[in-house]
Every structure is written in structure tokens, then in C-alpha cells.
Scaffold this motif. Structure first.
Motif, PDB file in Angstrom:
ATOM      1  N   LEU A   1      38.644  38.272  34.743  1.00  0.00           N
ATOM      2  CA  LEU A   1      38.053  37.464  33.670  1.00  0.00           C
ATOM      3  C   LEU A   1      38.172  38.152  32.320  1.00  0.00           C
ATOM      4  O   LEU A   1      38.308  37.504  31.290  1.00  0.00           O
ATOM      5  CB  LEU A   1      36.583  37.174  33.969  1.00  0.00           C
ATOM      6  CG  LEU A   1      36.283  36.244  35.142  1.00  0.00           C
ATOM      7  CD1 LEU A   1      34.784  36.111  35.334  1.00  0.00           C
ATOM      8  CD2 LEU A   1      36.903  34.879  34.896  1.00  0.00           C
TER       9      LEU A   1
ATOM     10  N   SER B   1      42.612  39.352  32.024  1.00  0.00           N
ATOM     11  CA  SER B   1      43.657  38.338  32.168  1.00  0.00           C
ATOM     12  C   SER B   1      44.816  38.803  33.046  1.00  0.00           C
ATOM     13  O   SER B   1      45.824  38.139  33.134  1.00  0.00           O
ATOM     14  CB  SER B   1      44.217  37.894  30.815  1.00  0.00           C
ATOM     15  OG  SER B   1      43.185  37.346  30.045  1.00  0.00           O
TER      16      SER B   1
ATOM     17  N   THR C   1      36.089  28.744  41.357  1.00  0.00           N
ATOM     18  CA  THR C   1      36.465  30.087  40.920  1.00  0.00           C
ATOM     19  C   THR C   1      35.235  30.837  40.414  1.00  0.00           C
ATOM     20  O   THR C   1      34.204  30.229  40.120  1.00  0.00           O
ATOM     21  CB  THR C   1      37.472  30.032  39.748  1.00  0.00           C
ATOM     22  OG1 THR C   1      36.798  29.450  38.629  1.00  0.00           O
ATOM     23  CG2 THR C   1      38.686  29.207  40.084  1.00  0.00           C
TER      24      THR C   1
ATOM     25  N   GLY D   1      35.100  32.337  37.605  1.00  0.00           N
ATOM     26  CA  GLY D   1      34.961  31.978  36.199  1.00  0.00           C
ATOM     27  C   GLY D   1      34.038  30.774  36.018  1.00  0.00           C
ATOM     28  O   GLY D   1      33.202  30.746  35.119  1.00  0.00           O
ATOM     29  N   GLN D   2      34.181  29.802  36.937  1.00  0.00           N
ATOM     30  CA  GLN D   2      33.320  28.623  36.851  1.00  0.00           C
ATOM     31  C   GLN D   2      31.862  28.982  37.106  1.00  0.00           C
ATOM     32  O   GLN D   2      30.963  28.376  36.533  1.00  0.00           O
ATOM     33  CB  GLN D   2      33.764  27.586  37.874  1.00  0.00           C
ATOM     34  CG  GLN D   2      34.960  26.774  37.426  1.00  0.00           C
ATOM     35  CD  GLN D   2      35.384  25.833  38.530  1.00  0.00           C
ATOM     36  OE1 GLN D   2      35.755  26.279  39.618  1.00  0.00           O
ATOM     37  NE2 GLN D   2      35.327  24.548  38.257  1.00  0.00           N
TER      38      GLN D   2
ATOM     39  N   LEU E   1      30.613  30.058  33.888  1.00  0.00           N
ATOM     40  CA  LEU E   1      30.817  29.152  32.756  1.00  0.00           C
ATOM     41  C   LEU E   1      29.524  28.649  32.091  1.00  0.00           C
ATOM     42  O   LEU E   1      29.439  28.619  30.850  1.00  0.00           O
ATOM     43  CB  LEU E   1      31.696  27.972  33.202  1.00  0.00           C
ATOM     44  CG  LEU E   1      32.231  27.080  32.082  1.00  0.00           C
ATOM     45  CD1 LEU E   1      33.066  27.891  31.109  1.00  0.00           C
ATOM     46  CD2 LEU E   1      33.065  25.938  32.666  1.00  0.00           C
TER      47      LEU E   1
ATOM     48  N   LEU F   1      28.685  35.606  27.965  1.00  0.00           N
ATOM     49  CA  LEU F   1      29.771  35.734  28.936  1.00  0.00           C
ATOM     50  C   LEU F   1      30.035  37.204  29.252  1.00  0.00           C
ATOM     51  O   LEU F   1      30.193  37.591  30.414  1.00  0.00           O
ATOM     52  CB  LEU F   1      31.038  35.071  28.392  1.00  0.00           C
ATOM     53  CG  LEU F   1      32.191  35.004  29.390  1.00  0.00           C
ATOM     54  CD1 LEU F   1      31.829  34.134  30.577  1.00  0.00           C
ATOM     55  CD2 LEU F   1      33.460  34.504  28.735  1.00  0.00           C
TER      56      LEU F   1
ATOM     57  N   VAL G   1      29.655  38.828  32.906  1.00  0.00           N
ATOM     58  CA  VAL G   1      30.798  39.443  33.595  1.00  0.00           C
ATOM     59  C   VAL G   1      30.439  40.874  34.023  1.00  0.00           C
ATOM     60  O   VAL G   1      30.782  41.311  35.126  1.00  0.00           O
ATOM     61  CB  VAL G   1      32.065  39.418  32.702  1.00  0.00           C
ATOM     62  CG1 VAL G   1      33.160  40.273  33.309  1.00  0.00           C
ATOM     63  CG2 VAL G   1      32.559  37.991  32.546  1.00  0.00           C
TER      64      VAL G   1
END
Lengths: 410, 232
Positions: free
Chosen positions: A108, A111, A255, A257-258, A261, A272, A276
Motif C-alpha cells: 500500500l 506500490s 483487498t 486496501g479496501q 479505505l 491512511l 497502514v
């Protein structure tokens, strides 16, 4: 003063360490598909893990026996081996999922594809398991895991209709599009994620590692009865965020990431970043816990020296197991298997393995030969028997539900 | 926690098998994977050693699975003559039997392999092979087996550990989970279920009328032996 600090630190690490990849993924998925209608299962699971963690912690403090010692002493070598194989499979799957989760969390921010990160994560986990002190692992990662409180803040900032959210707690509020079989499947998965057996292996072995005595019972209980429920609240906040943001749009969570979100939507970049960090700490911490748990279980079953309180040289077998399991976990992930899918499978299978682990704990917690005056009271026994029934039902239902609902797809 | 041996004797399967063995230097030596017994000519059974290691553990997985696992373990190093022999801890250095087995000597270099002569001695047998042995007795259901062995003896005191009684009945050895021993076992529901499942189980004192025939693989109990209920 030092004592209060120890209690506070214990509670904070228990909160931060409670959530792992299974809780993150399952709660977000359930929130997105079924809203708040399964929160009662989280409550049921959290009370259950409190009941049995307290028993196993008490046994560890008074008799210095960790859970897998008890499994073999009470179930004998045959049933004990069955449990060993089952729990090793589940813990191994969870270990794979956690390492994958760390890689996904790093993906995340970097990348880079997570497969490129996996080998580095595996090496880092192994170095920590080999070199770091037990208390350092627990405290540093537990405190960092508190970053997940961002989910609670995000839920508040998202400003849901609280009345609607609360009325959604009733099972009758299940979204009409989902079948009861799917509802039951996710119920069992949430229950498995909350009560996953490695938590008691790790908790009780940790008690032996930190040389608890009966004087530490108070601190241990504070950790369990305050820390775990607050950790459970984080689980509910994750489900609440997903229910607020994804459920009305009909978006499924697939995922990591979701999962994060809603925090980004509510709190922006800083939120965020914090969440993370929380993902990283929670999954890395749980990777260490599950990794150690594989070593603990095997060493305690076969009876060779284990733990981080003896030097690696004196517990060579234990450290070889840690190395081998880390290599296997990295190898499995490098085949390209989706860590989120491994997580889904691991929570369902952990529901299957539950009764064989918790039954011996309940029996020994009543045995004065181990516990003297600290045997279970009536409340602990009543809850223990109640949960034994629930665990057995969940264990029997898990695989049929998985087949009928095609892992919740149907 | 008082010593079990001092209180009211102990059960081999429940209190001794699978427990940790700790040296006098507080180091973990291993698990009690099996216990060696000496069958004396007068019919008495005396524990002589704790056995440690896979050659002791694997045969306990039952006749079929146990034999297969032991066979596989031999093949791991087929050239070694001692591959099938367990490690031995003499029973004379057992200091205390509580929730662990504590020895009077330090762990370092304590374990040694059993000799071939000792392994082939017909007067010696293992608890693991005795548990589950069929019991022939008119007063018991036909499927009865040896469920556990009851021992007396306090370490460091006159008299040695010896088997005084057998727990016999239908069921699986180890499935009593200790619910025959304590006076107020909890949780009440679990205790009631386990005691109901073992309602036909009895304790029989070793002595006249009780013949442990290890070679024939059975225990015969004649009418002159007295069968007592498990508790009371």
C-alpha cells in the motif's frame, strides 16, 4: 507506580495485539455485506476468548504449563497428535496469511507488488523471532497496533446514522439479498477469527516465557478482561466503517486496501498513513505470534526445550522449527496464492480445530493438582461448558457451510 | 500443590504418562513417553524406568498405527542397531511426581539408551502396552480393558513405587480425564457425562484372583477378586 505502568502497558498491548489479518479481513467483509447484523458473534467470540485465555493464563501462572502440554497430558498421544496436526495446519495457514498481510500493507505504501516484498518480510520476521526479546516483540508491536484506533475515529468522522447503525445490530436486519446460509457461514468465520487457537497457545506460552506466578494473576486478568474486549471494539469499528461506506453501495471487500479505505475517506492521507502503520504492526505482530506458536506447539507436544527465555543454543530444535516454518510460509506465498483467500480459509478451519484445544484447558482448569486453590469457580465453569457447546456446533457446521455457500460466494 | 505421590497414590496413565520430566537443575529433559514395569514372580508390578523418545512414544498410537509409525521410524536410520530402543531414566532418581516429574539429578547427560538385553527381557513390559489390554472377568462387560494402573509410593521414603490396583472397564484408556479421582470435579455437566460413560468401570486390587498375563495379552480376573466402584 511501576505496577500500574505494567498493567497499563499490558492492557495497551493486548488491545493492539488483539486484531490480526483474520479480524481485519473478516470484519470488513462482513460489514460490507451484512452490515452490523453479525456484531453479536464478535461479542460472543470475544467473551469466549476471554474465558479461555483467562483459564490458560491462570494455568500458566500457577503450574507453569502451557496449553499444548495440557493437550497431550489430558488427551493422550493419539488425540493430542490429531489436535497437533489440526492446529499446526491452522496456525501455519494463519502464519502465511499474516506474512502476506505484512507484504500487502507494505504494498500500500511502496506500490511494489507484494510478491517482491514477501521474501524481505519473511527474513525480517525470522530475525525478530531469533534475536528479539519476547517482551520487546510483544510491547513494540502491540503499541504500534494501537494505530488501528483510527478505525474508531474514522467511524465517528464518517458520521453514520447512529440510530440506524444500532438498530442494524439485530440479526433480523440481515440484508435481504444475502441467504441465511451465507449469514451462518460468516458467523462461523467471525467466531473462528475471534477464538483462533493460536491466541491461547501464544498467551499461555508467553506467560511461561515471562515467568508469571500466582502473584501476576491480577495483571493477567486486567489484560484479558480489559484489553481483549477493547480490541474486540476495534473489530466492531472495522465492521462499522465497512457497513457505513460499502454496504449502501453494494461493494464487496476483496483487498486490504479496501479494508483501510473508509479511514482514508474519513481522515484523509494522515488517517491512511496511521491505519497502514496499524495494519503493518497488527500483521507483523501476529506473524511473530503465529510463528512462535508453531514452535511452541511442536516442542510442547514432543517435549523438547522451547521458548525465548532460554538461549537459542539450548532450544535449537525450537529455532529450527521457526526457521523451517518461515521458509515454508514464504514459499507458499511466492506461488502467488492470494493472502486474503488464505486468511478466509484459515478462519474457517480454525473454527473446526477449536473444541480439541479448549476442552483440555477446561478440564485442567478444574484440576486441583495443577491449580490448587485457583481452580475454576462456578461462573468460569458455566461459561466454559456453554462455550464448549457453541464451539462444537461451530466446528461441525464450518465445513458444510463452506461447501454450501462456496466460501460465502453464494 | 502437594505431591501426588504423598497424598493417595497416583494413576500412571493420568499422572505420569505424558508429563514433563525436569532435572534437579530445572531443565526440561523430555516427556514421559512410556513407563517400564517389572513383572515379579510373585505377580507384583513395579515401575523401573521412565522411557523417553520416539521409540517409546510411537508404539502407544495403537496396535496398527503404532506398529507402522515405529517401522517408519526404524527406517529413518536403518543401519543403527539402537534406533528402536528408547532412552531410559531410572525410577530410583524420581524425586517427586506432581504436575511434573522432578528428578534428583541434573539433566546434563542423564539419558542413556536402553540395552538390547533389557529390551528383550520377558519380565519387563511397558505401561503403554498394558493399557487397553483386554480383561476377562465374568462380572464386567465383555469389551472391558485395562484403563489405568494405580500406584502407591512416596519418593525418598521406605518402600518403593508399586502398582496396587488396576482400573478396568469398557472405554478408552485416558478417557476418564481424572474425573474418577477428585471429590468435587467440575464442571458438573462434564463430570456427569464422563462418569456416566464409565459407569461400568471398576477398581480391582492386585492380588489373589488377578492374573496379568502379558505374554497372552490379557488380564484375567477370577471371582475371588473384589471389584470396587471408581469413587468411594
Amino acid at each position: 507506580m511501576k505496577r500500574y505502568f505494567a498493567v497499563l502497558l499490558g492492557i495497551l498491548t493486548a488491545i493492539g495485539g488483539f486484531v490480526d489479518i483474520g479480524d481485519l479481513v473478516t470484519n470488513a467483509q462482513v460489514g460490507a455485506r451484512l452490515g452490523m447484523s453479525l456484531v453479536w458473534v464478535v461479542v460472543l467470540g470475544v467473551v469466549g476468548i476471554c474465558v479461555f485465555a483467562e483459564m490458560s493464563g491462570r494455568i500458566a501462572a500457577v503450574s507453569h504449563r502451557a496449553t499444548f502440554d495440557l493437550v497431550r497430558e489430558r488427551l493422550g498421544p493419539g488425540m493430542g497428535l490429531l489436535n497437533l496436526v489440526g492446529s499446526m495446519l491452522v496456525t501455519m495457514l494463519t502464519f502465511i496469511a499474516e506474512i502476506g498481510g505484512v507484504a500487502l500493507a507494505l504494498q500500500l505504501v511502496s506500490s511494489l507488488h507484494h510478491l517482491l516484498i514477501v521474501p524481505f518480510v519473511a527474513v525480517a520476521v525470522w530475525i525478530v523471532l531469533w534475536r528479539a526479546k519476547f517482551s520487546a516483540i510483544e510491547n513494540v508491536l502491540g503499541l504500534m497496533g494501537l494505530a488501528l484506533i483510527a478505525f474508531a475515529v474514522a467511524l465517528w468522522q464518517l458520521g453514520p446514522d447512529w440510530g440506524e447503525l444500532v438498530s442494524g445490530l439485530s440479526p433480523a436486519e440481515k440484508p435481504g439479498a444475502e441467504s441465511w446460509a451465507t449469514y451462518a457461514f460468516f458467523g462461523v468465520a467471525l467466531f473462528g477469527a475471534a477464538m483462533t487457537p493460536y491466541e491461547v497457545f501464544f498467551f499461555s506460552s508467553g506467560g511461561v516465557e515471562e515467568r508469571w506466578t500466582s502473584k501476576d494473576l491480577g495483571v493477567m486478568r486486567a489484560n484479558v478482561f480489559i484489553g481483549f474486549p477493547l480490541g474486540g471494539l476495534l473489530s466492531v469499528a472495522i465492521a462499522g466503517c465497512a457497513a457505513t461506506l460499502f454496504l449502501p453501495q453494494g461493494i464487496a471487500v476483496e483487498t486490504l486496501g479496501q479494508v483501510g479505505l473508509p479511514v482514508a475517506v474519513a481522515l484523509g492521507k494522515v488517517g491512511l498513513a496511521v491505519v497502514v502503520l496499524g495494519f503493518f504492526a497488527a500483521t507483523f505482530g501476529a506473524a511473530c505470534e503465529t510463528g512462535l506458536s508453531t514452535g511452541y506447539s511442536l516442542a510442547q507436544y514432543f517435549g523438547f526445550p522451547w521458548g525465548k527465555f532460554v538461549r537459542p543454543k539450548e532450544a535449537a530444535g525450537f529455532h529450527i522449527i521457526l526457521l523451517v516454518t518461515t521458509v515454508i510460509a514464504a514459499g507458499v506465498l511466492l506461488t502467488g496464492v492470494d493472502p486474503i483467500m488464505v486468511t478466509e480459509i484459515s478462519v474457517v478451519f480454525s473454527a473446526v480445530a477449536l473444541p480439541l484445544t479448549y476442552f483440555p484447558i477446561l478440564v485442567v482448569a478444574n484440576d486441583p493438582d495443577y491449580l490448587g486453590e485457583h481452580v475454576n469457580g462456578r461462573l468460569a465453569n458455566a461459561l466454559g461448558v456453554f462455550y464448549l457447546v457453541v464451539l462444537t456446533v461451530a466446528a461441525l457446521a464450518a465445513i458444510p457451510l463452506m461447501v454450501v455457500t462456496s466460501m460465502g460466494q453464494g | 500443590m502437594g505431591s501426588l505421590a504423598e497424598r493417595e497414590g497416583y494413576d500412571v496413565g493420568l499422572h505420569l504418562l505424558d508429563r514433563q520430566i525436569i532435572g534437579s537443575d530445572d531443565r526440561l529433559i523430555g516427556k514421559v513417553d512410556d513407563v517400564e514395569l517389572l513383572l515379579d514372580d510373585d505377580g507384583s508390578l513395579v515401575p523401573t524406568a521412565l522411557l523417553v523418545g520416539l521409540p517409546a512414544l510411537l508404539p502407544r498410537f495403537g496396535r496398527h498405527l503404532g506398529a507402522r509409525l515405529s517401522g517408519a521410524h526404524r527406517l529413518v536410520r536403518a543401519a543403527a542397531a539402537d534406533q528402536a530402543l528408547p532412552l531410559v531414566v531410572g525410577f530410583d532418581i524420581v524425586d517427586d511426581v506432581s504436575s511434573e516429574v522432578r528428578l534428583s539429578e541434573p539433566a546434563y547427560g542423564l539419558l542413556h539408551r536402553m540395552s538390547h538385553e533389557r529390551a528383550q527381557d520377558p519380565r519387563r513390559c511397558r505401561v503403554g502396552s498394558l493399557l487397553g489390554t483386554p480383561v476377562r472377568c465374568d462380572a464386567l462387560p465383555r469389551r472391558s480393558k485395562v484403563l489405568d494402573l494405580r500406584l502407591v509410593g512416596a519418593p525418598g521414603q521406605p518402600g518403593e513405587h508399586r502398582v496396587t490396583a488396576l482400573l478396568v472397564g469398557p472405554g478408552r484408556p485416558g478417557a476418564l480425564f481424572g474425573y474418577d479421582r477428585s471429590s468435587e470435579p467440575g464442571p458438573a455437566v462434564v463430570a456427569a457425562v464422563i462418569q456416566w460413560l464409565h459407569r461400568h468401570a471398576r477398581v480391582v486390587e492386585l492380588g489373589p484372583g488377578v492374573d496379568v498375563d502379558h505374554e497372552a495379552g490379557e488380564v484375567r480376573i477370577g471371582p475371588e477378586a473384589s471389584l470396587e466402584p471408581l469413587r468411594g
